[in-house]
Enzyme design. Structure first.
Site, PDB file in Angstrom:
ATOM      1  N   GLU A 166       0.875  -1.145   0.000  1.00  0.00           N
ATOM      2  CA  GLU A 166       0.000   0.000   0.000  1.00  0.00           C
ATOM      3  C   GLU A 166       0.918   1.201   0.000  1.00  0.00           C
ATOM      4  O   GLU A 166       1.145   1.812   1.025  1.00  0.00           O
ATOM      5  CB  GLU A 166      -0.850  -0.083   1.276  1.00  0.00           C
ATOM      6  CG  GLU A 166      -2.307   0.193   1.033  1.00  0.00           C
ATOM      7  CD  GLU A 166      -2.435   1.453   0.259  1.00  0.00           C
ATOM      8  OE1 GLU A 166      -1.917   2.467   0.729  1.00  0.00           O
ATOM      9  OE2 GLU A 166      -3.047   1.419  -0.818  1.00  0.00           O
TER      10      GLU A 166
ATOM     11  N   CYS B   1     -10.718   1.002   0.167  1.00  0.00           N
ATOM     12  CA  CYS B   1      -9.594   0.119   0.427  1.00  0.00           C
ATOM     13  C   CYS B   1      -9.929  -1.325   0.124  1.00  0.00           C
ATOM     14  O   CYS B   1     -11.044  -1.764   0.362  1.00  0.00           O
ATOM     15  CB  CYS B   1      -9.169   0.243   1.885  1.00  0.00           C
ATOM     16  SG  CYS B   1      -7.674  -0.695   2.252  1.00  0.00           S
TER      17      CYS B   1
ATOM     18  N   HIS C  98     -15.336  -0.203   5.480  1.00  0.00           N
ATOM     19  CA  HIS C  98     -16.003   1.017   5.019  1.00  0.00           C
ATOM     20  C   HIS C  98     -17.443   0.738   4.625  1.00  0.00           C
ATOM     21  O   HIS C  98     -18.293   1.641   4.660  1.00  0.00           O
ATOM     22  CB  HIS C  98     -15.208   1.675   3.890  1.00  0.00           C
ATOM     23  CG  HIS C  98     -13.854   2.117   4.345  1.00  0.00           C
ATOM     24  ND1 HIS C  98     -13.682   3.227   5.143  1.00  0.00           N
ATOM     25  CD2 HIS C  98     -12.631   1.572   4.174  1.00  0.00           C
ATOM     26  CE1 HIS C  98     -12.381   3.357   5.431  1.00  0.00           C
ATOM     27  NE2 HIS C  98     -11.734   2.360   4.870  1.00  0.00           N
TER      28      HIS C  98
ATOM     29  N   ARG D 292      -7.084  -1.253  11.744  1.00  0.00           N
ATOM     30  CA  ARG D 292      -6.056  -0.249  12.040  1.00  0.00           C
ATOM     31  C   ARG D 292      -6.521   0.811  13.025  1.00  0.00           C
ATOM     32  O   ARG D 292      -5.747   1.691  13.372  1.00  0.00           O
ATOM     33  CB  ARG D 292      -5.559   0.379  10.732  1.00  0.00           C
ATOM     34  CG  ARG D 292      -4.738  -0.618   9.952  1.00  0.00           C
ATOM     35  CD  ARG D 292      -4.662  -0.352   8.467  1.00  0.00           C
ATOM     36  NE  ARG D 292      -4.125  -1.539   7.810  1.00  0.00           N
ATOM     37  CZ  ARG D 292      -4.837  -2.669   7.599  1.00  0.00           C
ATOM     38  NH1 ARG D 292      -6.106  -2.735   7.918  1.00  0.00           N
ATOM     39  NH2 ARG D 292      -4.272  -3.719   7.065  1.00  0.00           N
TER      40      ARG D 292
ATOM     41  N   SER E 285      -5.868   5.265   9.610  1.00  0.00           N
ATOM     42  CA  SER E 285      -4.506   5.661   9.228  1.00  0.00           C
ATOM     43  C   SER E 285      -4.388   7.178   9.085  1.00  0.00           C
ATOM     44  O   SER E 285      -3.272   7.711   9.109  1.00  0.00           O
ATOM     45  CB  SER E 285      -4.049   4.954   7.950  1.00  0.00           C
ATOM     46  OG  SER E 285      -3.866   3.572   8.183  1.00  0.00           O
TER      47      SER E 285
ATOM     48  N   CYS F 167      -2.036   2.121   6.158  1.00  0.00           N
ATOM     49  CA  CYS F 167      -2.806   1.938   4.928  1.00  0.00           C
ATOM     50  C   CYS F 167      -3.219   3.300   4.414  1.00  0.00           C
ATOM     51  O   CYS F 167      -4.097   3.945   4.963  1.00  0.00           O
ATOM     52  CB  CYS F 167      -4.037   1.090   5.137  1.00  0.00           C
ATOM     53  SG  CYS F 167      -4.917   0.948   3.581  1.00  0.00           S
TER      54      CYS F 167
ATOM     55  N   CYS G 207      -6.725   3.891   2.573  1.00  0.00           N
ATOM     56  CA  CYS G 207      -7.773   4.282   3.516  1.00  0.00           C
ATOM     57  C   CYS G 207      -7.629   5.742   3.923  1.00  0.00           C
ATOM     58  O   CYS G 207      -8.596   6.491   3.975  1.00  0.00           O
ATOM     59  CB  CYS G 207      -7.687   3.435   4.782  1.00  0.00           C
ATOM     60  SG  CYS G 207      -8.515   1.860   4.655  1.00  0.00           S
TER      61      CYS G 207
HETATM   62 NI1  NFE Z   1      -6.872   0.290   3.978  1.00  0.00          NI
HETATM   63 FE1  NFE Z   1      -8.306   0.679   6.812  1.00  0.00          FE
HETATM   64  C1  NFE Z   1      -8.263  -0.377   8.268  1.00  0.00           C
HETATM   65  C2  NFE Z   1      -9.671   1.748   7.375  1.00  0.00           C
HETATM   66  S1  NFE Z   1      -6.879   1.964   7.767  1.00  0.00           S
HETATM   67  S2  NFE Z   1      -6.781  -0.644   5.752  1.00  0.00           S
HETATM   68  O1  NFE Z   1      -8.156  -1.150   9.097  1.00  0.00           O
HETATM   69  O2  NFE Z   1     -10.486   2.412   7.640  1.00  0.00           O
HETATM   70  O3  NFE Z   1      -6.632   3.462   7.255  1.00  0.00           O
END
Ligand code: NFE
Ligand code: MG
Length: 582
Positions: A17, A65, A72, A488, A511, A555, A558
């Site tokens: 990523e 993501c 999400h 995360r 993130s 990530c 994200c």
């Molecule tokens: Ni693209 Fe995600 C997680 C989210 S982190 S991995 O866990 O929201 O930025």
């Protein structure tokens, strides 16, 4: 920043990523004095969502993501449900818990072996291991059946073929032979074997998402419930066969966590105890909470509690209100955005804006201008404070709020490693926290599954509530927040609905909390602080930066979810290089 100060640049820093850049300023002894974290790519999901049907938002938002593939989608349907005061059936809540749990277990194991382990495990050293001694080591740590001398000899042979052919493939570009690697060859070989096993295992356990959500990555969701109906008499619904498969997958997940991931984490950590006193700097931690026993709206039933811990003080958990305009805010003073109320304003996500304005250098460039805007990430703050989110925040929150299993696991880990409780607030503590929470969630999976089966046996197969499906039943104006704990960290989607359409949509993502740049007060984000004080053994091979940044599991897809407009600048990747003078 002094342009003449030595600066180490790592870009891209992640293995899958790669839109994260770290610039670290060092002193004469190669110690990091200041660090800057920059997202180098911009997307546009929040702009794309405006004007759409809120019931469709999850399908767009989920494309933020492909790693945390479902989070999400969940945050999005929860946001719409919160806005409309839309209740979901008990079974839908359980199926969502199972899907979120499966995401965690899959994602955390993948992170440990495929994204982080090679910061600690020297693949090339594994070639000199004695397979019989490796087998003894593995059997002393765990009852995992794949542990015979022949098995390790086979893995070593495969590895030798790679190396001798000059084709390290997935293992290319490591700092092999770096003196910071400390595992004996046998531990390296064991970890490489489990790296390969984890690849096959993660492919199989992703099936839980396909059973409940039709596919993986990006399983399907629906506002008001879950999409796949339960009907024991149907071949095209969740039936007895599918439920038995889910049970089997839960067992496989738990076995791998208990027999491989947890013992490997403890074994590897034992060689790197100096990483238990560095790599955490803010001391502030935020959780939104997740895994409701019943409805999402009763925070008391969340397995991961909601709250904030400040200054590492585990005796006080501060309350978090996601609707309060004074609590969660995003700042853009050092990011490539403009705000209507001015560059230094903090906006609550209901009033959030996504106005792109790239002011950074044109490529090719050597360094970012860190005295002004330097990232596509915004800077989220809680009551003005920078906080860390993620596994460490969650384990601290569960520990502080008296979760018995969290206490037992943390105490066992610290006792095994001979470390004090402060050791949690570190690079090693963050990586260990990820493993320990995986154990808690893997065990919880069985409870959610048993409850789901009990409901079905009692005749309750309801998975969807159609009461508010038609927009004609909605108020003209509504707004809500969908929260969850993504692997995360704390994830929130805020939605404003007007006349059945999305008037505003803002995702504030884990993130972004951890990797965001400085705010108008000059306060750095979690990554930036965590790197300060790291002593680089060799600035040309800054493995220390990788260890701490990867411990957060970055990530940036994200974190910067906002389409590159026209031919605006996207900096090209550059490799690690010390700046002149370093
Ligand atoms: Ni693209 Fe995600 C997680 C989210 S982190 S991995 O866990 O929201 O930025
Ligand atoms: Mg956002």
């Amino acid at each position: 920043m002094n342009a003449a100060a030595p600066r180490v640049v790592v870009d891209p820093i992640t293995r899958i990523e790669g839109h994260l850049r770290i610039e670290a300023e060092t002193d004469a002894t190669n110690r990091i004095v200041k660090a800057y974290s920059a997202g180098t790519m911009v997307r546009g999901l929040e702009i794309i969502l405006k004007g759409r049907d809120p019931r469709d938002a999850w399908a767009f938002a989920q494309r933020i993501c492909g790693v945390c593939t479902l989070v999400h989608g969940i945050a999005s349907v929860r946001a719409v449900e919160d806005a409309l005061k839309y209740e979901v059936p008990a079974n839908a809540n359980l199926v969502r818990n199972l899907m979120i749990g499966a995401q965690y277990i899959h994602d955390h194991v993948m992170h440990f072996y495929h994204l982080h382990a090679l910061d600690w495990v020297d693949v090339v050293s594994a070639l000199t291991a004695d397979p019989a001694a490796t087998s003894q080591l593995a059997q002393s740590l765990s009852s995992y059946p794949r542990s015979s001398p022949g098995y390790f000899a086979d893995v070593q042979k495969r590895l030798r073929t790679f190396v001798e052919g000059g084709q390290l493939g997935i293992f290319a570009n490591g700092y092999w032979g770096h003196p910071a690697y400390r595992l004996p060859p046998e531990a390296n070989l064991m970890a490489v074997a489990h790296y390969l096993d984890a690849l096959a295992w993660q492919r199989d356990v992703a099936q839980l998402h396909t059973i409940f959500g039709g596919k993986n990555p990006h399983p399907h969701f629906v506002v008001g419930g879950v999409p796949n109906p339960i009907d024991l008499d149907s071949d095209s619904a969740i039936n007895a066969k599918r439920l038995a498969q889910v049970q089997d997958l839960i067992v496989r997940m738990r076995d791998f966590v208990d027999q491989v991931y947890l013992p490997d984490t403890l074994a590897i950590a034992g060689f790197y105890k100096d990483w238990a006193s560095q790599g955490e700097g803010l001391g502030n931690f935020l959780c939104y909470g997740d895994f409701p026993a019943h409805g999402i709206n009763d925070p008391k039933t969340l397995l991961v509690p909601r709250g904030v811990i400040l200054d590492r003080d585990l005796t006080t958990i501060h309350e978090v209100d996601l609707h309060d305009p004074g609590q969660v805010q995003e700042f853009v003073s050092r990011a490539y955005y403009d705000y209507g109320p001015g560059k230094d304003a903090g906006l609550h996500p209901y009033d959030g804006e996504t106005r792109l304005n790239y002011t950074g250098p044109q490529p090719p460039y050597e360094f970012l201008d860190v005295d002004r805007e330097y990232s596509w990430l915004k800077s989220p703050r809680w009551k003005g404070k920078a906080v860390e989110v993620g596994p460490l925040a969650r384990m601290l929150m569960m520990y502080a709020s008296g979760n018995a299993q969290a206490r037992e696991l943390v105490d066992m880990t610290l006792a095994r490693l001979g470390l004090p409780v402060d050791a949690l607030c570190s690079t090693l503590g963050r990586t260990a926290a990820r493993t320990l929470e995986t154990k808690i969630f893997a065990d919880a999976m069985q409870g959610w599954y048993d409850q789901l089966i009990a409901n079905i046996k009692a005749g309750d197969t309801r998975t969807f509530n159609d009461a508010l499906w038609e927009p004609s039943t909605w108020p003209d104006k509504a707004r809500g927040v969908g929260f969850m704990e993504a692997p995360r960290g704390a994830l929130g989607h805020w939605i404003v609905i007007e006349n059945g359409r999305i008037a505003n949509y803002q995702a504030v993502v884990p993130s972004t909390w951890n990797a965001g740049p400085r705010d108008p007060q000059g306060q750095p984000g979690a990554y930036e602080v965590a790197l300060v004080g790291h002593q680089l053994h060799d600035p040309a091979r800054p493995i220390e930066i990788l260890r701490t940044i990867h411990s957060f599991d970055p990530c940036i897809a994200c974190a910067v979810h906002v389409v590159n407009v026209g031919d605006r600048v996207v900096p090209p990747p550059v490799t690690v290089r010390p700046s002149p003078g370093a």
